[in-house]
Every structure is written in structure tokens, then in C-alpha cells.
Design a protein around this motif. Structure first.
Motif, short mmCIF file in Angstrom:
data_model
loop_
_atom_site.label_atom_id
_atom_site.label_comp_id
_atom_site.label_asym_id
_atom_site.label_seq_id
_atom_site.Cartn_x
_atom_site.Cartn_y
_atom_site.Cartn_z
N UNK A 330 95.51 46.31 27.64
CA UNK A 330 96.53 46.74 28.60
C UNK A 330 97.45 47.71 27.89
N UNK A 331 98.32 48.34 28.65
CA UNK A 331 99.31 49.23 28.04
C UNK A 331 100.17 48.44 27.05
N UNK A 332 100.58 47.25 27.43
CA UNK A 332 101.41 46.44 26.53
C UNK A 332 100.67 46.10 25.24
N UNK A 333 99.37 45.77 25.34
CA UNK A 333 98.58 45.46 24.14
C UNK A 333 98.50 46.66 23.21
N UNK A 334 98.26 47.84 23.77
CA UNK A 334 98.15 49.05 22.96
C UNK A 334 99.47 49.35 22.26
N UNK A 335 100.58 49.23 23.00
CA UNK A 335 101.90 49.50 22.42
C UNK A 335 102.21 48.51 21.29
N UNK A 337 100.13 47.04 19.26
CA UNK A 337 99.37 47.46 18.07
C UNK A 337 100.05 48.66 17.40
N UNK A 338 100.43 49.65 18.17
CA UNK A 338 101.05 50.85 17.60
C UNK A 338 102.38 50.52 16.93
N UNK A 339 103.13 49.61 17.53
CA UNK A 339 104.41 49.21 16.94
C UNK A 339 104.20 48.53 15.60
N UNK A 340 103.18 47.68 15.49
CA UNK A 340 102.89 47.03 14.20
C UNK A 340 102.53 48.06 13.14
N UNK A 341 101.69 49.02 13.50
CA UNK A 341 101.33 50.08 12.54
C UNK A 341 102.56 50.89 12.13
N UNK A 342 103.41 51.21 13.09
CA UNK A 342 104.62 51.98 12.80
C UNK A 342 105.52 51.22 11.84
N UNK A 436 104.88 55.24 28.37
CA UNK A 436 104.50 53.84 28.18
C UNK A 436 104.11 53.48 26.75
N UNK A 437 103.95 54.47 25.87
CA UNK A 437 103.57 54.18 24.48
C UNK A 437 104.58 54.83 23.53
N UNK A 438 105.79 54.33 23.47
CA UNK A 438 106.82 54.95 22.64
C UNK A 438 106.51 54.93 21.14
N UNK A 439 105.64 54.04 20.70
CA UNK A 439 105.32 53.95 19.26
C UNK A 439 104.19 54.87 18.84
N UNK A 440 103.58 55.55 19.81
CA UNK A 440 102.54 56.52 19.47
C UNK A 440 103.17 57.75 18.82
N UNK A 441 102.46 58.32 17.84
CA UNK A 441 102.93 59.55 17.20
C UNK A 441 102.36 60.80 17.86
N UNK A 442 101.47 60.63 18.86
CA UNK A 442 100.95 61.80 19.55
C UNK A 442 99.51 61.63 19.97
N UNK A 443 98.84 62.76 20.18
CA UNK A 443 97.46 62.79 20.64
C UNK A 443 96.57 63.46 19.61
#
Length: 692
Positions: A330-335, A337-342, A436-443
Motif C-alpha cells: 500500500x502507499x503507507x507500506x511503501x512510505x 520502507x522509505x522512511x526507514x531507509x532515510x 503520498x511519499x514524502x520520504x522518497x528522494x525522487x524518480x
């Protein structure tokens, strides 16, 4: 090309009189009364009788040449006609510009649309000291061996295409330019076609006698479409850096990253769907910086973030039937994961693709499954056939039915991102990533190889392919990136791309290149030319890429300023963790990390190897210069550096397998030149010189 010989001879004889001249700071071009370049001079000294002209292929001139001269500009106008009676007006302007002569070309048709190749022909009188260079990845060879693309060579018979005709075409160029040298006189010049031009298909042809042709194809010639090309003639010393220096400074927007975060995000990467806890200590030693999240979060290609509530789960795509985790996200699951990596100090780039849609698409179209339009996204065949996506499907010229063009990945189909409905869908998808993915660094955008295609169901007003109007996916890419680029960059994110159509003109909104074929020598070389001022991350498919010499593999990446893909759990068709391979990454990790923020130093004559058989290149970032000495065959090397912004008071050498650098001083300093005597280890050293 030898058919041009008789034409050129007649031009030399017929137009040897009645010349005029156009001058820049240090270059003078003599022009005949019919608009041909007939001589080139540098300063007060005649360089050579270079003959150059532009013409539509297969056409004859049917008018007199009209001549107009203004201060700093000379213009010629002629009418041409082909054997079928199609005609066009050719206008050429030669303009004085600081450091160069600008050569502008315009073609406008007089009747119904038609096309013919538009050729700019150059005849250079080759001597025994003549050589040339361009941004070739394989130097005309196709044996899989790595060759140094920075070597100049005698004139040869080559047919090189701008961007290549396929992904691994060795006969290609990355920048539409050619540099010509007289080595004994230490002088030369570059002819550059502007990357800002609309260039559809371009070939650069050369032969041993010095004939050169820039051949542009598939442009629509008509009264309502004026074709514009802009070329530069730029003089410099006999160094390949001269032409590249001019190009990067004249057209910086194609070479410089847009995002200020680019060098923070870039470094060694991974392409993994794995979401476990990484070994941060080991990854940090290897210079790991980001994960391009592999393609299995989305349900199918083109639906990268479904328009559902953030908590609602959907079934991920199971490539080859293999599930990632429990098979849902889900969007929440993806976010999360990205937050943990960040929080661990790493970055995550989301997978994105502008040119492919669906998975397991069948033809003819199956029955619609969704009862309501709002559910059409849930099934890839519904999405492709029963939404406006169907308007973006490609159909090749000559196809007997409406079957879509299939990709080679999981039966998805090729789509045109310039079609308005699909463009709107993609921009909506991009904005969802931002919201919806504020912890993403981009594409990171995949599969730009489809930009070679033409959509015969569209009409961009520019392309005339197979004698019909069409829309070039290259033009579609440029149009959508005018909107997508600012959307992503204004949000503080970066855009990386797996380019696969190696042309500098498609990189205006791209911050870095992640080359899926970077383990292959010719692809590494071509990507290096696209990233003179941007980061380059190269693929490593497996430990087999290191054979037969792992040091050679790592050192050619350093020599060309490329980061590597690191061994990482879950890497998709790239290298997985293994102690035998990881030790090499750790050995070279400190040197790779020193390339953070690298830009090529392109000042001509900046670097020379005085003794010792080795390769050398020089980069810089905000703090220092990095001189790479690699692939050495001797125990020591001597290099001289000229014109650097440094007093050489703080210098050190990094070696493979050694974490800490060794302080070093120049062996001599004379005016602007500093010479270093450098011991090599495993044939390699990196000299770090602090800036003033």
C-alpha cells in the motif's frame, strides 16, 4: 561518400574567387558567393582549405544564390528541387560569435509535405598528422572489449548514428560533434550541432580521405514547418577536451543537473525490491547511497501508485510468478520502507516509466472485466483497452491489424507519452508520488530505448516517417518532460534515468544516469559522455562482469567517473551479496566515495602523463580535484597538471585496499604547472588535490 569528391573538386575550382569572410575572436571562415565555406583561418595563419556546405540529398539547385551581408552576419538563400518536383528554400547564415562561427540552417518547403535527408558536408584535406575524435562508445569496433574512448585516431570509414539504432549499437555517438586535429601543429577545431535543435535521426559519416557528413533524416519539409539547425565551428588546441569544454559551456542545461540535491543522492546504488534491514557498516564502506526501488510495488506497468486511499492494499506484480513479501503493498507500506531507509542515511528512488503500460496484455482485446469505470485500473487489459490509454498505443507503419507494439518485458505494450490523455495520467501519477511519499528522494525513469520509435497514429508536425506524418516518441519525451521535470524538481526531488537512447538532447531535465548496461564496455563509455557534469551509476549484472581482471573492471569505472551497483539483497538482474565480490567493492569504496559531486575538468592541456604506461583523467568537486591514474603497467607514473585552482599544499593519494590516504607533495612546481611522481598499487592511484 566518394561521390562527393567530384562535387567538392568543382566547388574548389569554381568558387576560388569572389570570396567574403566571417570572423570571430580567433577564427575566420572564407565564404564563396554561392554560400560554401572554402577556407578556415586561425588568427593570421591559414589553417587548411576546408570545404563545407549544406544541401538536401538528391536535389539540384534551381535558383541563383541570393546574398545578404550585415555587420557580423552573412546570409545566403537558394531553391532546391528533387526529381519528383518537390522543392524547398535553403537559407544559411554565418554569424560572428565570441570564440566561434555560428552556422545557421533553415529549410522550408513550397508545396505538399515531403522529406529527404538534409546533409551538411565537410571535406577536410587530411595530412599524415591529421586525426579526429567524437563521442564514440566503441570507436567503430564490436568485439565486447573495453577501449579508451578518449583516444584520438586517424580518419576512418565509419557510419555513426546519434543515439544508436538499438540499445547496444557500437556505431553511435552521444553528442552531435566532431573534432579534427593537426597533431604536429597542436591545433584543431570542433564542428558541433546544437543539442538544442530538434534532431530526429542523425548520422555522422566519415572516411579516410577526410569526407564528413552530418546526415539528418525524417524531417517534414513543408511550407508550414520551418526546419532549423544551428552549428558551431570552434577552434582549440589538439586535445579532445577542447570541443567538450565549448559544448558544456555553450549548452549547460543539457549537462548540469537541475536539482541541488543530486550529488547528495548519487553514489553507488542498488535496484532491489527487498525491504529488510541492510548491513549499513558494509554498505557504507562500499559507498552505497541509494536504492532504485525495483519494479514490484506496482500492480502493472503504468499504474505505479494506484488512486486508492493510502492504507488500501493492492496486489503487487509477480514477475515470473515470484511474490515480494506477502505479495501485497500500500502507499503507507511503501512510505514506511522509505522512511526507514532515510533514517539510515540512504535514499530511495521510485520506479517510473513513460513508454510502457500493462502486463500480460493480450490481443485481440478481451472482454472488459470492470463493472464500473472507477475499477478499470484494477485489471491491466481493462486499463490498456477500455480507458483513454488506448489512444496512446503504438501501431507500426505497415501493420496488418491494430495489434499493439509489445515490449520485451512481461507482455506490456509500448505507449506514446505525448498523447494528451496518457500524458495527463503520467503527470497525475507523479503528483501522487509527491503527495503520498514524502520520504522518497525522487524518480528513476526506465526504458528510454523506445524513444527511437514513431507513432503513426500521431502527428507532431515535425516528423515525416515512411512517407506519412507521425509523432516521434523523442518529441513526445521532450514535451512531457517540460511539465514533469519542473513538477518533480520543485518538490525538492531528483530525476535519474536509465537512458538506453544515448543522446545528450534528452537529458535536459535529468539529474543523473543509471545505466542498466553499464557493465558492458561500450555502454559505460557512452554514458560517461552524457554525464560530464552529472553523476553516472553503472550496472553490474554479476561477478562474471569482473572477469578476467576485477581491478581492470573497477579502474575503468573510476577512469570515467562512474559509480557502481553494489551487491545488495534482492537486487533484480544485478549483483547479489557474496564475500568474494564484496571485497573488491570495499577495496575501491574509498576512491568511489571521493567521486561524490564529480565534474570532468575539460580545460585543454590540463593533464599529461610524462612517463609510465597508464590512463589518466581528472575530475573536480567543490572541495578538490581528483586525478585518476588507472590501468597502469608500471610501478610508478609521473603526471603534470596545468592551470588548477590550487597551491598544492594539501594533496594525498588513495589506493585500492587502503582506507586512509597518503600525503604527497609535487615533485616540482613551475609557474602554473605541477608535476607529481606517483607510485602505483595494483596499477592504480587517485591523487586528491585540495582547492585554494
Amino acid at each position: 561518400m566518394k561521390s562527393y569528391y567530384f562535387l567538392i573538386c568543382s566547388i574548389v575550382i569554381f568558387f576560388s574567387c569572389n570570396k567574403t569572410e566571417i570572423k570571430s575572436d580567433c577564427l575566420t571562415a572564407s565564404l564563396s558567393e554561392n554560400g560554401f565555406i572554402s577556407d578556415i583561418y586561425f588568427g593570421q595563419k591559414k589553417n587548411s582549405q576546408v570545404i563545407a556546405f549544406t544541401r538536401p540529398e538528391g536535389c539540384r539547385q534551381i535558383s541563383e544564390c541570393h546574398y545578404l551581408s550585415k555587420k557580423g552576419k552573412i546570409e545566403f538563400e537558394r531553391i532546391f528541387e528533387d526529381s519528383a518536383g518537390n522543392s524547398c528554400k535553403l537559407t544559411e547564415r554565418f554569424i560572428s560569435s565570441p570564440g566561434s562561427v555560428v552556422w545557421e540552417i533553415e529549410i522550408q518547403g513550397n508545396g505538399s509535405p515531403w522529406t529527404t535527408p538534409i546533409e551538411t558536408v565537410v571535406h577536410y584535406p587530411v595530412t599524415e598528422h591529421s586525426a579526429y575524435w567524437t563521442t564514440w562508445p566503441a570507436m567503430g569496433k564490436n568485439d565486447g572489449e573495453w577501449r579508451d574512448p578518449l583516444c584520438i585516431k586517424p580518419f576512418e570509414d565509419l557510419k555513426l548514428s546519434y543515439g544508436g539504432t538499438e540499445i547496444l549499437n557500437p556505431n553511435s555517438i552521444v553528442i552531435p560533434m566532431i573534432s579534427i586535429f593537426e597533431k604536429d601543429q597542436n591545433k584543431g577545431f570542433t564542428i558541433l550541432q546544437s543539442p538544442q535543435d530538434t534532431i530526429l535521426d542523425l548520422r555522422l559519416l566519415t572516411d579516410q580521405s577526410g569526407h564528413i557528413v552530418f546526415k539528418r533524416e525524417n524531417h517534414k519539409i513543408s511550407k508550414d514547418n520551418v526546419i532549423h539547425f544551428r552549428m558551431h565551428i570552434y577552434p582549440h588546441i589538439a586535445d579532445w577536451r577542447g570541443g567538450l569544454d565549448f559544448c558544456t559551456k555553450t549548452y549547460p542545461r543539457y549537462f548540469n543537473p537541475v536539482s541541488a540535491r543530486t550529488d547528495t543522492v548519487a553514489g553507488c546504488g542498488a535496484y532491489s525490491s527487498w525491504e529488510g534491514e541492510p548491513d549499513t557498516a558494509k554498505l557504507n564502506k562500499m559507498g552505497f547511497s541509494f536504492n532504485w526501488k525495483a519494479t514490484f510495488d506496482f500492480p502493472y506497468m503504468g499504474m505505479f501508485l494506484p488512486e486508492v486511499p493510502a492504507h488500501e492494499r493492492w496486489e503487487r506484480y509477480h514477475q515470473g510468478g515470484v511474490k515480494v513479501g506477502n505479495g501485497y503493498t500500500s502507499v503507507d507500506d511503501i512510505e514506511r520502507y522509505m522512511k526507514r531507509m532515510k533514517d539510515m542515511g540512504y535514499h530511495v528512488l521510485c520506479y517510473f516509466n513513460l513508454t510502457e503500460a500493462g502486463n500480460n496484455i493480450v490481443y485481440p482485446a478481451p472482454r472488459r472485466k470492470a463493472k464500473e469505470d472507477k475499477d478499470l485500473w484494477r485489471t491491466p487489459n481493462d486499463f490498456v483497452y477500455y480507458t483513454n490509454v488506448c489512444k496512446a498505443l503504438l501501431k507500426r507503419y505497415g501493420a496488418e491489424n491494430d495489434s499493439p507494439v509489445y515490449s520485451n518485458w512481461e507482455d506490456c505494450v509500448v505507449v506514446d507519452p505525448g498523447e494528451e490523455n496518457y500524458k495527463t495520467h503520467l503527470l497525475t501519477q507523479a503528483r501522487r508520488h509527491i503527495d503520498y511519499l514524502p520520504s522518497s528522494s525522487g524518480l528513476c525513469i526506465d526504458r528510454l530505448d523506445w524513444l527511437r520509435e514513431y507513432n503513426i497514429k500521431g502527428d507532431d508536425g515535425i516528423s515525416w516517417k515512411d512517407n506519412v506524418p507521425s509523432r516521434s516518441l523523442l518529441i513526445s519525451w521532450k514535451e512531457i518532460m517540460k511539465e514533469l521535470g519542473p513538477v518533480i524538481h520543485k518538490s525538492g526531488r531528483v530525476i535519474f534515468a536509465n537512458v538506453l537512447t544515448p543522446r545528450i538532447d534528452i537529458l535536459e531535465h535529468i539529474d543523473a544516469v543509471y545505466d542498466e548496461y553499464g557493465h558492458i564496455p561500450l555502454s559505460l563509455n557512452r554514458s560517461a559522455f552524457m554525464t560530464l557534469r552529472k553523476p553516472l551509476i553503472a550496472w553490474t549484472s554479476s561477478a562474471n562482469d569482473f572477469k578476467p581482471d576485477p581491478d581492470h573492471y573497477f579502474q575503468r569505472h573510476l577512469y570515467l567517473g562512474a559509480f557502481l551497483t553494489v551487491p545488495y539483497p534482492g537486487n533484480d538482474h544485478t549483483i547479489l551479496p557474496n564475500p568474494e565480490t564484496e571485497k573488491y567493492y570495499i577495496d575501491y569504496g574509498t576512491m568511489l566515495k571521493a567521486l561524490k559531486g564529480k565534474k570532468w575538468v575539460l580545460k585543454p592541456d590540463v593533464l599529461k602523463i610524462n612517463k609510465g604506461e597508464a590512463k589518466a583523467n581528472i575530475f573536480e568537486n567543490e572541495e578538490s580535484y581528483q586525478v585518476i591514474i588507472a590501468l597502469g603497467q608500471d610501478e610508478r607514473s609521473s603526471v603534470s597538471l596545468t592551470g588548477l585552482d590550487s597551491d598544492y599544499s594539501v594533496c594525498k593519494i588513495l589506493y585500492p585496499g587502503e582506507e586512509n590516504g597518503v600525503s604527497v607533495r609535487p615533485a616540482s612546481i613551475n609557474r602554473e604547472m605541477a608535476t607529481f611522481d606517483i607510485p602505483l598499487k595494483r596499477g592504480c592511484a587517485m591523487l586528491i588535490i585540495d582547492k585554494n
